[in-house]
Motif scaffolding. Structure first.
Motif, PDB file in Angstrom:
ATOM      1  N   LEU A  44       0.849  -1.147   0.185  1.00 47.56           N
ATOM      2  CA  LEU A  44       0.119   0.018   0.063  1.00 47.56           C
ATOM      3  C   LEU A  44       1.067   1.280  -0.186  1.00 47.56           C
ATOM      4  N   ILE A  45       0.559   2.375  -0.794  1.00 45.82           N
ATOM      5  CA  ILE A  45       1.097   3.707  -0.858  1.00 45.82           C
ATOM      6  C   ILE A  45       0.312   4.670  -0.432  1.00 45.82           C
ATOM      7  N   LEU A  46       0.533   5.403   0.734  1.00 47.65           N
ATOM      8  CA  LEU A  46      -0.106   6.396   0.896  1.00 47.65           C
ATOM      9  C   LEU A  46       0.362   7.726   0.437  1.00 47.65           C
ATOM     10  N   GLN A  47      -0.316   8.142  -0.640  1.00 51.30           N
ATOM     11  CA  GLN A  47       0.021   9.737  -1.384  1.00 51.30           C
ATOM     12  C   GLN A  47      -1.025  10.517  -0.582  1.00 51.30           C
ATOM     13  N   PRO A  48      -0.679  11.414   0.279  1.00 48.02           N
ATOM     14  CA  PRO A  48      -1.723  12.234   0.591  1.00 48.02           C
ATOM     15  C   PRO A  48      -2.345  13.063  -0.436  1.00 48.02           C
ATOM     16  N   SER A  49      -1.893  13.642  -1.370  1.00 43.28           N
ATOM     17  CA  SER A  49      -2.356  14.455  -2.342  1.00 43.28           C
ATOM     18  C   SER A  49      -3.568  13.583  -2.966  1.00 43.28           C
ATOM     19  N   LEU A  50      -3.325  12.194  -3.345  1.00 44.67           N
ATOM     20  CA  LEU A  50      -4.132  11.612  -3.924  1.00 44.67           C
ATOM     21  C   LEU A  50      -5.324  11.184  -3.145  1.00 44.67           C
ATOM     22  N   THR A  51      -5.004  10.784  -1.945  1.00 44.41           N
ATOM     23  CA  THR A  51      -5.806  10.669  -0.825  1.00 44.41           C
ATOM     24  C   THR A  51      -6.863  11.625  -0.795  1.00 44.41           C
ATOM     25  N   THR A  52      -6.421  12.722  -0.684  1.00 43.59           N
ATOM     26  CA  THR A  52      -7.293  14.014  -0.578  1.00 43.59           C
ATOM     27  C   THR A  52      -8.012  14.331  -1.655  1.00 43.59           C
ATOM     28  N   GLY A  53      -7.492  14.274  -2.861  1.00 41.75           N
ATOM     29  CA  GLY A  53      -8.178  14.432  -4.168  1.00 41.75           C
ATOM     30  C   GLY A  53      -9.209  13.550  -4.510  1.00 41.75           C
ATOM     31  N   ARG A  54      -8.945  12.355  -4.037  1.00 39.64           N
ATOM     32  CA  ARG A  54     -10.259  11.180  -4.307  1.00 39.64           C
ATOM     33  C   ARG A  54     -11.290  11.488  -3.434  1.00 39.64           C
ATOM     34  N   ARG A  55     -11.012  11.792  -1.904  1.00 37.52           N
ATOM     35  CA  ARG A  55     -12.191  12.043  -1.158  1.00 37.52           C
ATOM     36  C   ARG A  55     -12.849  13.495  -1.461  1.00 37.52           C
ATOM     37  N   ILE A  56     -12.153  14.401  -1.954  1.00 37.06           N
ATOM     38  CA  ILE A  56     -12.727  15.611  -2.045  1.00 37.06           C
ATOM     39  C   ILE A  56     -13.718  15.446  -3.421  1.00 37.06           C
ATOM     40  N   LEU A  57     -13.252  14.686  -4.541  1.00 35.14           N
ATOM     41  CA  LEU A  57     -13.903  14.315  -5.616  1.00 35.14           C
ATOM     42  C   LEU A  57     -15.187  13.512  -5.388  1.00 35.14           C
ATOM     43  N   LYS A  58     -15.144  12.796  -4.718  1.00 37.64           N
ATOM     44  CA  LYS A  58     -16.170  11.650  -4.196  1.00 37.64           C
ATOM     45  C   LYS A  58     -17.322  12.783  -3.529  1.00 37.64           C
ATOM     46  N   TYR A  59     -16.935  13.586  -2.654  1.00 37.82           N
ATOM     47  CA  TYR A  59     -17.753  14.579  -2.249  1.00 37.82           C
ATOM     48  C   TYR A  59     -18.444  15.496  -2.966  1.00 37.82           C
ATOM     49  N   LEU A  60     -17.683  16.081  -3.941  1.00 40.50           N
ATOM     50  CA  LEU A  60     -18.167  17.026  -4.805  1.00 40.50           C
ATOM     51  C   LEU A  60     -19.338  16.247  -5.873  1.00 40.50           C
ATOM     52  N   ILE A  61     -18.620  15.040  -6.096  1.00 38.57           N
ATOM     53  CA  ILE A  61     -19.575  14.504  -7.377  1.00 38.57           C
ATOM     54  C   ILE A  61     -20.821  13.669  -6.764  1.00 38.57           C
ATOM     55  N   SER A  62     -20.461  12.841  -5.534  1.00 34.82           N
ATOM     56  CA  SER A  62     -21.627  12.128  -4.976  1.00 34.82           C
ATOM     57  C   SER A  62     -21.530  12.357  -3.364  1.00 34.82           C
ATOM     58  N   PRO A  63     -21.979  13.273  -3.027  1.00 38.65           N
ATOM     59  CA  PRO A  63     -22.017  13.547  -1.505  1.00 38.65           C
ATOM     60  C   PRO A  63     -22.422  12.629  -0.583  1.00 38.65           C
ATOM     61  N   HIS A  64     -23.485  11.787  -1.082  1.00 36.07           N
ATOM     62  CA  HIS A  64     -24.136  10.756  -0.371  1.00 36.07           C
ATOM     63  C   HIS A  64     -23.231   9.585  -0.490  1.00 36.07           C
ATOM     64  N   ILE A  65     -22.225   9.074  -1.070  1.00 37.34           N
ATOM     65  CA  ILE A  65     -21.585   7.627  -0.988  1.00 37.34           C
ATOM     66  C   ILE A  65     -20.865   7.577   0.014  1.00 37.34           C
ATOM     67  N   GLN A  66     -20.395   8.448   1.208  1.00 39.41           N
ATOM     68  CA  GLN A  66     -20.061   7.917   2.353  1.00 39.41           C
ATOM     69  C   GLN A  66     -21.121   7.399   3.048  1.00 39.41           C
ATOM     70  N   SER A  67     -21.951   8.080   2.942  1.00 37.31           N
ATOM     71  CA  SER A  67     -23.246   7.503   4.063  1.00 37.31           C
ATOM     72  C   SER A  67     -23.446   6.167   3.637  1.00 37.31           C
ATOM     73  N   LEU A  68     -23.597   5.812   2.343  1.00 33.79           N
ATOM     74  CA  LEU A  68     -23.620   4.444   1.851  1.00 33.79           C
ATOM     75  C   LEU A  68     -22.663   3.481   2.506  1.00 33.79           C
ATOM     76  N   LEU A  69     -21.411   3.917   2.289  1.00 33.44           N
ATOM     77  CA  LEU A  69     -20.292   3.022   2.941  1.00 33.44           C
ATOM     78  C   LEU A  69     -20.425   2.896   4.222  1.00 33.44           C
ATOM     79  N   ASP A  70     -20.734   3.858   5.043  1.00 37.03           N
ATOM     80  CA  ASP A  70     -20.775   3.801   6.295  1.00 37.03           C
ATOM     81  C   ASP A  70     -22.095   2.600   6.701  1.00 37.03           C
ATOM     82  N   TYR A  71     -23.087   2.728   5.926  1.00 40.36           N
ATOM     83  CA  TYR A  71     -24.236   1.731   6.002  1.00 40.36           C
ATOM     84  C   TYR A  71     -23.702   0.171   5.798  1.00 40.36           C
TER      85      TYR A  71
END
Length: 566
Positions: free
Chosen positions: A402-429
């Protein structure tokens, strides 16, 4: 239209650098025209005659443009020719001075900055589609802009580094993104970028200075309280301050990665699904990442190390920490004070360890730790932190798990929030429901999407996004979710997509069935292919296609076919 201050700054710089050469030109031509009008000439009859001011002005006008029409209205006397020679040389000197001032003005950085800001604000004012403001165009901002472009959204970029803004003009984005070289924490620059624009959907603070990110968030809240703000921050103090402000979402890449790693240990199928949804490289549905849960060595107790240690201790597994600055006041039970060199790793028992995490803020140190790990224990589970995106080739060659690239991790999380803000609620479910539900969803997604790149999108059942469906619901007719995802040309087949969630005012509906009745203002989250999104959008706005998918009846179209049918 650009703000008055931008136009005023351009005008001010121009007047400041050009007022003296303009005065010199006016003085030279004024003296020349006056002298030519006062010096007597001779007409065709040999009588003295003075040139009018108009003729003198006309003469100097065509001589200044080097057109050379000749002597008017009469042949010049020697005195007039002598004065003309003097004025011509003085005019050349004045023009050389003026042209030099113009060249100096064009090269002046204040003029260039003022003109760029004016043009930038003009471009932003003409934007008619929804867009985001990205403050900071480093690794994270660049990756996020690419993801936004791939989803056909626009963005406006602000960054202090002129080289980054120049690089922005070379990117082949689907939608052109204007950029400004300036301080993104300056309120004037945020206004120029469209923070008060009606189409601005979010402001994203991604600069390398967390104090600047905090300032951007606070400034935005004052200038436009309605626009959401996404702020990258790894400072607990800043996170505490931002948490007290409404409509500000804080993104901590180290916390996110620690949570994902914990998810990989407890829910590997869910971790695989999440990685697949964000488009992680080389990930396909069905893969399981087997992460050991105990006997870990943690190299570096900085921001990443502290989050990893916290997640591990919550699971009852205390990792061994190696750090030169750690002591008994750090709250760590097992630690070695020192650098993570080959000798220290050998002393820490790396040969018998199950996993090792290299989490220092130096890429060279982390790669050196990975090299020692391969020598001492080739079977150990390796996780490494990559601080700079430019070192990607070296980290790929290291062959870590596993590689942690902070820039990539941040970009993916923000993009997921912008495009589909409810996806995190589904993952928690899904995390609460357990792995069986996740496996079932993965099977559905694999059958629908196959080997295509997953594409997430949302649409709202309103007149602007689904006029045909809205018309049916307004007439109190039932509309099933399964009817929407039929293939337009063959209602027995389904589109390559899976509805993941319905966000309704009464509460969310997770993993809805095709028999679920949809209602007005429902916001539905889908995962599928880009083509399926386009076909679905066409169906939702075409009453003939939607009627066919619901009833199987193909209605006649146009006045002639309606008349013929009746």
């Amino acid at each position: 239209m650009a703000t008055t201050s931008d136009l005023d700054r351009v005008s001010m710089v121009v007047l400041r650098y050009m007022r003296r050469p303009i005065f010199v030109l006016i003085l030279v031509y004024g003296v020349g025209i006056t002298g030519m009008a006062l010096i007597p000439g001779v007409n065709a009859d040999g009588q003295p005659e003075h040139m009018s001011l108009f003729h003198a002005f006309y003469f100097f006008t065509y001589t200044a443009t080097t057109t050379g029409f000749g002597e008017i209205p009469n042949v010049f006397t020697d005195e007039q020719r002598l004065w003309t020679i003097f004025c011509l040389y003085m005019g050349v000197v004045a023009w050389l001075y003026a042209i030099g001032s113009i060249i100096h003005l064009i090269q002046n950085p204040h003029f260039i900055q003022a003109l760029d800001e004016y043009r930038f604000s003009r471009v932003v004012d003409r934007i008619s589609e929804p867009f985001f403001i990205i403050c900071g165009f480093g690794d994270t901002g660049s990756l996020l802009a690419r993801g936004i472009s791939d989803h056909w959204f626009g963005a406006v970029i602000i960054d202090r580094d002129p080289e980054r803004i120049k690089a922005l003009g070379l990117r082949n984005y689907n939608i052109k993104m204007p950029g400004l070289c300036g301080d993104p924490s300056t309120p004037r620059h945020l206004v120029d970028a469209g923070v008060r624009h009606p189409q601005c959907k979010a402001v994203i603070a991604l600069t390398g200075d967390e104090d600047v990110n905090l300032k951007i968030a606070v400034m935005t809240r004052f200038m436009n309280p309605d626009v959401p703000v996404i702020c990258r921050s790894t400072s607990p103090q800043h996170q505490e301050q931002l948490a007290a402000i409404d409509k500000i979402k804080v993104i901590d890449p180290f916390e996110i990665f620690a949570q994902l790693l914990s998810m990989a240990m407890t829910a590997p199928h869910l971790h695989n699904l999440n990685s697949w949804l964000v488009g992680a490289k080389g990930v396909s549905l069905g893969q399981q990442l087997k992460v050991p849960v105990d006997n870990w060595i943690l190299c570096g107790y900085g921001r990443m190390g502290q989050w990893f240690h916290k997640q591990m201790t919550l699971r009852g597994n205390e990792p061994l920490v190696i750090d030169p600055d750690i002591d008994e006041t750090s709250g760590v039970e097992r630690y070695i004070k020192g650098y993570s060199d080959h000798k220290t790793l050998e002393q820490a028992g790396l040969a018998e360890a199950s996993g090792i995490l290299a989490g220092t803020d130096r890429d060279s140190f982390n790669l050196n730790i990975m090299m020692s790990a391969q020598l001492l224990n080739p079977d150990v589970f390796t996780i490494v932190r990559q601080n700079h995106h430019s070192n990607q080739l070296a980290f790929d060659a290291a062959s870590v798990k596993l590689i942690l690239q902070p820039s990539l991790t941040t970009g993916r999380r923000i993009l997921k929030y912008l495009i589909s803000p409810h996806i995190q609620s589904l993952l928690d479910y899904l995390f609460i429901q357990g792995e069986e539900v996740t496996v079932s969803l993965c099977d559905r997604l694999k059958a629908a999407v196959g080997d295509h790149t997953p594409h997430l999108w949302c649409f709202t059942l309103c007149n602007e996004e689904a006029s045909a469906a809205e018309s049916i619901l307004q007439n109190d007719k039932t509309l099933l979710l399964g009817d929407l995802i039929r293939y337009p040309s063959s209602r027995d087949d389904s589109l390559a997509c899976v509805p993941l969630m319905i966000h309704r005012e009464t509460g969310p509906i997770m993993l809805p069935d095709q028999d679920e009745s949809i209602q007005q203002n429902d916001r539905i989250l889908f995962c599928g292919t880009k083509q399926s999104q386009l076909l679905l959008a066409a169906t939702l706005n075409n009453p003939y296609t939607l009627h066919y998918l619901i009833t199987g009846e193909d209605l006649p179209r146009g006045y002639f076919f309606n008349w013929l049918n009746n």
